[in-house]
Design an enzyme around this catalytic site. Structure first.
Site, mmCIF file in Angstrom:
data_model
loop_
_atom_site.group_PDB
_atom_site.id
_atom_site.type_symbol
_atom_site.label_atom_id
_atom_site.label_comp_id
_atom_site.label_asym_id
_atom_site.label_seq_id
_atom_site.Cartn_x
_atom_site.Cartn_y
_atom_site.Cartn_z
ATOM 1 N N GLU B 44 79.235 24.127 121.646
ATOM 2 C CA GLU B 44 79.607 22.872 122.302
ATOM 3 C C GLU B 44 80.225 23.210 123.651
ATOM 4 O OE1 GLU B 44 82.122 18.716 121.493
ATOM 5 O OE2 GLU B 44 82.826 20.571 120.584
ATOM 6 N N GLU B 69 85.838 25.654 126.047
ATOM 7 C CA GLU B 69 86.703 24.708 126.770
ATOM 8 C C GLU B 69 87.601 25.507 127.710
ATOM 9 O OE1 GLU B 69 87.190 21.205 126.856
ATOM 10 O OE2 GLU B 69 88.525 21.922 128.450
ATOM 11 N N ASP B 118 82.021 14.772 131.585
ATOM 12 C CA ASP B 118 82.460 14.034 132.775
ATOM 13 C C ASP B 118 81.246 13.406 133.463
ATOM 14 O OD1 ASP B 118 83.457 13.266 135.304
ATOM 15 O OD2 ASP B 118 85.015 14.799 135.174
ATOM 16 N N LYS B 122 79.627 9.604 141.306
ATOM 17 C CA LYS B 122 79.182 9.572 142.709
ATOM 18 C C LYS B 122 77.953 10.457 142.909
ATOM 19 C CE LYS B 122 83.680 8.449 144.623
ATOM 20 N NZ LYS B 122 84.985 9.021 144.900
ATOM 21 N N ASP B 154 79.530 7.677 126.154
ATOM 22 C CA ASP B 154 79.669 6.221 126.223
ATOM 23 C C ASP B 154 79.352 5.729 127.633
ATOM 24 O OD1 ASP B 154 81.927 7.475 127.366
ATOM 25 O OD2 ASP B 154 83.070 5.622 127.219
ATOM 26 N N THR B 191 84.098 12.600 118.155
ATOM 27 C CA THR B 191 85.105 13.296 118.950
ATOM 28 C C THR B 191 86.328 12.384 119.033
ATOM 29 O OG1 THR B 191 84.587 12.370 121.121
ATOM 30 C CG2 THR B 191 83.176 14.171 120.354
ATOM 31 N N GLU B 192 87.451 12.943 119.505
ATOM 32 C CA GLU B 192 88.661 12.131 119.681
ATOM 33 C C GLU B 192 88.371 10.953 120.627
ATOM 34 O OE1 GLU B 192 88.572 15.414 119.998
ATOM 35 O OE2 GLU B 192 90.177 16.309 118.824
ATOM 36 N N TYR B 193 87.726 11.264 121.714
ATOM 37 C CA TYR B 193 87.386 10.279 122.739
ATOM 38 C C TYR B 193 86.496 9.183 122.155
ATOM 39 C CZ TYR B 193 85.620 8.645 127.265
ATOM 40 O OH TYR B 193 85.272 7.879 128.351
ATOM 41 N N GLU B 194 85.496 9.601 121.374
ATOM 42 C CA GLU B 194 84.548 8.663 120.761
ATOM 43 C C GLU B 194 85.258 7.682 119.827
ATOM 44 O OE1 GLU B 194 81.503 10.829 118.793
ATOM 45 O OE2 GLU B 194 80.364 9.053 118.168
#
Lengths: 227, 227
Positions: B44, B69, B118, B122, B154, B191-194
């Site tokens: 990952e 990471e 991320d 732009k 997302d 994931t935590e974000y998800e």
């Protein structure tokens, strides 16, 4: 689409041969003569009541459009708009889209529009979806090299299926929007169905894919391998 | 992700060499020795706090996982989970994903996960997106032939961009969901974000793409032409 039976539709369609092509088999390879110019030809498979194809014809006078729709009681509404607008660059075919090869030969068509096609959600009906591989082959057989399919739908399952089907067939994804009406795509002409469903907050999905010949594909591979 | 500075993180990461690989350059081509088995290796890129990679490791003991990471104050949370779970099939790399080729050689990895990368919205930052073509080349250089990328986000714009980028690179789209949490995909590990964003009603997009070698591509073309 709910169909209202219009027993007079067939007869009316025959009264306007300048808009409704009566014998498309005879035009195969000779569509330039029908339009009396060399402009590119874009077709819509499943034109319905014709709001899209007539709108496109008005917006793009330098493109020739042919709308194909089997249901005479539906396509007659497209004819009504053509009579009113007197557009020389839009013609209608009251025939089955499955028989495209009877009306067009390789290179006759530059672009195919598929708008809100029947999703046929059951797996056993996969072959009926207009983005199934046998249809992608059919389109390839009438398109120019590098021809395009422009596809939109509100059906999430059909869009997901179609993205996979396009990829498996080797088509290049040139444009994709997962929420067309909130995107920066300015040239959208809505179908009747699209107006109704997007007003209810339904997302519209849209993509453009392009056929690539084997030479182009080999070039991409060679380019990548030489990097 | 908001970063809380943890001055002690770096030191803690060094105290657990059984979970956090200290010298990944030396493991290049020899990862089988690290895990002491022949199981496939999935990595990952951008593991964050590690909920996904640890969850995958628990759910699939016959797969080896490596979470990469750069931020030590984040990956230290993944380490905490590994210490608690004592998972032998999950390792962590506290290094930059851009340097993958320093740690892996061609064929070391079977699958790459990209989760909520991320979006770099732009245009001038396109090259930083983890699905930009230079990254797709980087992944190809460490994956087996026929290796896969499993991608979820997302961010609608990043997903649209990535579908195009995958297609331009010649990757095969094997799976796509435009609303993962309402789909029939049962094996999702969040994931935590998800968890946070889907709880707010945000759609999650997901796809799986596969690298194809030129022989496979030629076969597809030949098959199609012989139909």
């Amino acid at each position: 689409m709910r169909l209202r039976h219009k027993p007079w539709a067939k007869e009316k369609l025959m009264q306007y041969p300048q808009y409704v092509i009566q014998n498309p088999e005879e035009k195969k390879g000779k569509w330039r003569n029908v339009f009396n110019n060399e402009n590119p030809i874009h077709i819509e498979v499943g034109t319905g009541k014709g709001q899209f194809i007539v709108g496109m014809g008005k917006a793009n006078p330098d493109v020739n459009y042919i709308g194909i729709e089997l249901q005479d009681s539906v396509i007659v509404s497209a004819l009504d708009q053509l009579i009113e607008e007197e557009l020389p660059n839009v013609k209608l075919l009251n025939f089955d889209g499955e028989n495209l090869k009877n009306y067009f030969e390789k290179g006759d068509v530059e672009r195919i529009y598929l708008n809100f096609s029947d999703p046929w959600p059951k797996n056993r009906h996969e072959k009926r979806r207009l983005t199934f591989k046998s249809f992608l082959k059919l389109y390839e057989d009438i398109l120019i090299n590098g021809g395009e399919i422009h596809f939109k739908t509100d059906n999430q399952g059909l869009f997901e299926y179609s993205l996979k089907s396009f990829s498996e067939y080797g088509l290049l994804l040139k444009y994709v929007s997962l929420d067309l009406h909130k995107s920066d795509f300015l040239d959208n002409i809505m179908t009747e169905y699209e107006e109704k469903f997007s007003a209810r907050g339904q997302r519209i999905y849209r993509c453009e894919v392009q056929y690539q010949n084997s030479i182009q594909k080999t070039e991409v591979l060679n380019e990548r391998m030489s990097e």
